[in-house]
Design a protein around this motif. Sequence first.
Motif, mmCIF file in Angstrom:
data_model
loop_
_atom_site.group_PDB
_atom_site.id
_atom_site.type_symbol
_atom_site.label_atom_id
_atom_site.label_comp_id
_atom_site.label_asym_id
_atom_site.label_seq_id
_atom_site.Cartn_x
_atom_site.Cartn_y
_atom_site.Cartn_z
ATOM 1 N N SER A 46 0.809 -1.210 0.000
ATOM 2 C CA SER A 46 0.000 0.000 0.000
ATOM 3 C C SER A 46 0.843 1.262 0.000
ATOM 4 O O SER A 46 1.714 1.454 0.837
ATOM 5 C CB SER A 46 -0.922 0.012 1.218
ATOM 6 N N SER A 47 0.559 2.136 -0.953
ATOM 7 C CA SER A 47 1.121 3.481 -0.961
ATOM 8 C C SER A 47 0.203 4.345 -0.095
ATOM 9 O O SER A 47 -0.667 3.823 0.588
ATOM 10 C CB SER A 47 1.141 4.032 -2.381
ATOM 11 N N GLY A 48 0.375 5.622 -0.171
ATOM 12 C CA GLY A 48 -0.554 6.527 0.505
ATOM 13 C C GLY A 48 0.026 7.251 1.699
ATOM 14 O O GLY A 48 -0.605 8.176 2.223
ATOM 15 N N ALA A 49 1.233 6.851 2.143
ATOM 16 C CA ALA A 49 1.804 7.496 3.332
ATOM 17 C C ALA A 49 2.114 8.965 3.063
ATOM 18 O O ALA A 49 1.711 9.852 3.828
ATOM 19 C CB ALA A 49 3.063 6.755 3.759
ATOM 20 N N VAL A 51 1.721 6.472 9.837
ATOM 21 C CA VAL A 51 1.006 6.184 11.093
ATOM 22 C C VAL A 51 -0.501 6.240 10.838
ATOM 23 O O VAL A 51 -1.257 5.347 11.228
ATOM 24 C CB VAL A 51 1.403 7.206 12.196
ATOM 25 N N LYS A 52 -0.901 7.297 10.158
ATOM 26 C CA LYS A 52 -2.326 7.481 9.848
ATOM 27 C C LYS A 52 -2.836 6.313 8.972
ATOM 28 O O LYS A 52 -3.898 5.739 9.218
ATOM 29 C CB LYS A 52 -2.478 8.823 9.109
ATOM 30 N N LEU A 53 -2.039 5.990 7.964
ATOM 31 C CA LEU A 53 -2.431 4.955 7.004
ATOM 32 C C LEU A 53 -2.607 3.602 7.693
ATOM 33 O O LEU A 53 -3.636 2.935 7.544
ATOM 34 C CB LEU A 53 -1.347 4.871 5.915
ATOM 35 N N ILE A 54 -1.616 3.217 8.487
ATOM 36 C CA ILE A 54 -1.649 1.877 9.070
ATOM 37 C C ILE A 54 -2.708 1.795 10.181
ATOM 38 O O ILE A 54 -3.338 0.764 10.382
ATOM 39 C CB ILE A 54 -0.231 1.426 9.536
ATOM 40 N N ASN A 55 -2.913 2.936 10.864
ATOM 41 C CA ASN A 55 -3.983 2.981 11.861
ATOM 42 C C ASN A 55 -5.342 2.768 11.218
ATOM 43 O O ASN A 55 -6.198 2.057 11.747
ATOM 44 C CB ASN A 55 -4.000 4.366 12.525
#
Length: 363
Positions: A52-55, A84-88
């Motif tokens: 996943s991209s998006g960070a 952090v936001k993405l994986i959360n």
Amino acid sequence: MHKKIYKRIAVKVGSNVLASTDGTLDIGRISHIVDEISNLKKQSGVEIILISSGAVAAGRSLLPSTNRMDTVSARQLWSAVGQVKLINTYSQLFAKNQLFCAQVLTTKENFSDRRHYLNMKNCISTMLDNNVVPIVNENDTISVTELMFTDNDELSGLISSMMNCQALIILSNVDGIYNGNPNDENTSVIENINASDRSYENYISMQKSGFGRGGMHTKYNVARKIALEGIDVFIANGTRNNIISGIIQNEKIPFTRFHPNGRKLKSSKKWLAHSDSFAKGIITVNQGAKEALFDMNANSLLLIGVTHIKGFFKKGDIIRIQDEEGNQLGLGKSQYNSDEANELIGKKARRPLIYYDYMFLYE
Ligand code: GLU
């Protein structure tokens, strides 16, 4: 084309799928993808690795104005905050489906060392064995400039090859590879591409899309290379609902499918297939040696057929093989350091310069 049953697949989701036009994470879209993956896992037991991209996009939307920072620092900050936001977000959404996900951050350098490579493989295998969904991204905080992957498409290719996936699904915000300009009325998505057939290259749009680093050109190159290793590759639109299950069920929806050519590579050869940028030296071989490498007898590369050696390398380093016209033939792991190899050029030596099992030859 019949529907294939896959046991393990890699799904790459680009920033353009995960982020809305204002750059914030599109929670609805991520939630849909998580639900699809969770349902597939529960219904068919398929193992899924997410790349996943998006960070960076998420970080940029949280901290849009940065204090007089150069582009590298800004990227490091955005990716650190955004990851952090993405994986959360993923973690909460998978929890709703009673599943755990896990974060794997990696760098291109981790793929150059066979020990690191095997550690990473073992780590992801353990996650899959425990029904955890690995979510892989580049460690953008420490991968800068020349140490970076071209983009996450390249990373997804490496992961699907390393993990022996049967399929790789690359999701972006277009339906696949078009046979012309996607904005033209008469243009349509090419449904099937045979990985050995290079005639489609003229169609590839050089346009890059929005937030992500990759474009259709790298997607095509990754897809072809991975299909040539025996993996089915799909390029499809991740903003369409039920796209992953649609592909797996072979439904009548637009996507481009790359068909493998039947070649199956051993793990050590797969690793080498992606190691071109780590090569430390170049070995030139004569015509006889070239013919021996490409015949059906699984021959190792002997120093007697070597005419020239360039570069400094240690035993175990990756070296490139070329013919006397400079055509690139493949890659291999050297059994000698460059000093020893130079002394033995053209001679009969006890052991080969490259063993067959540690050699990858281009098509
Ligand atoms: N690793 C980057 C991120 O998570 C994306 C790289 C790409 O666009 O391919 O933001």
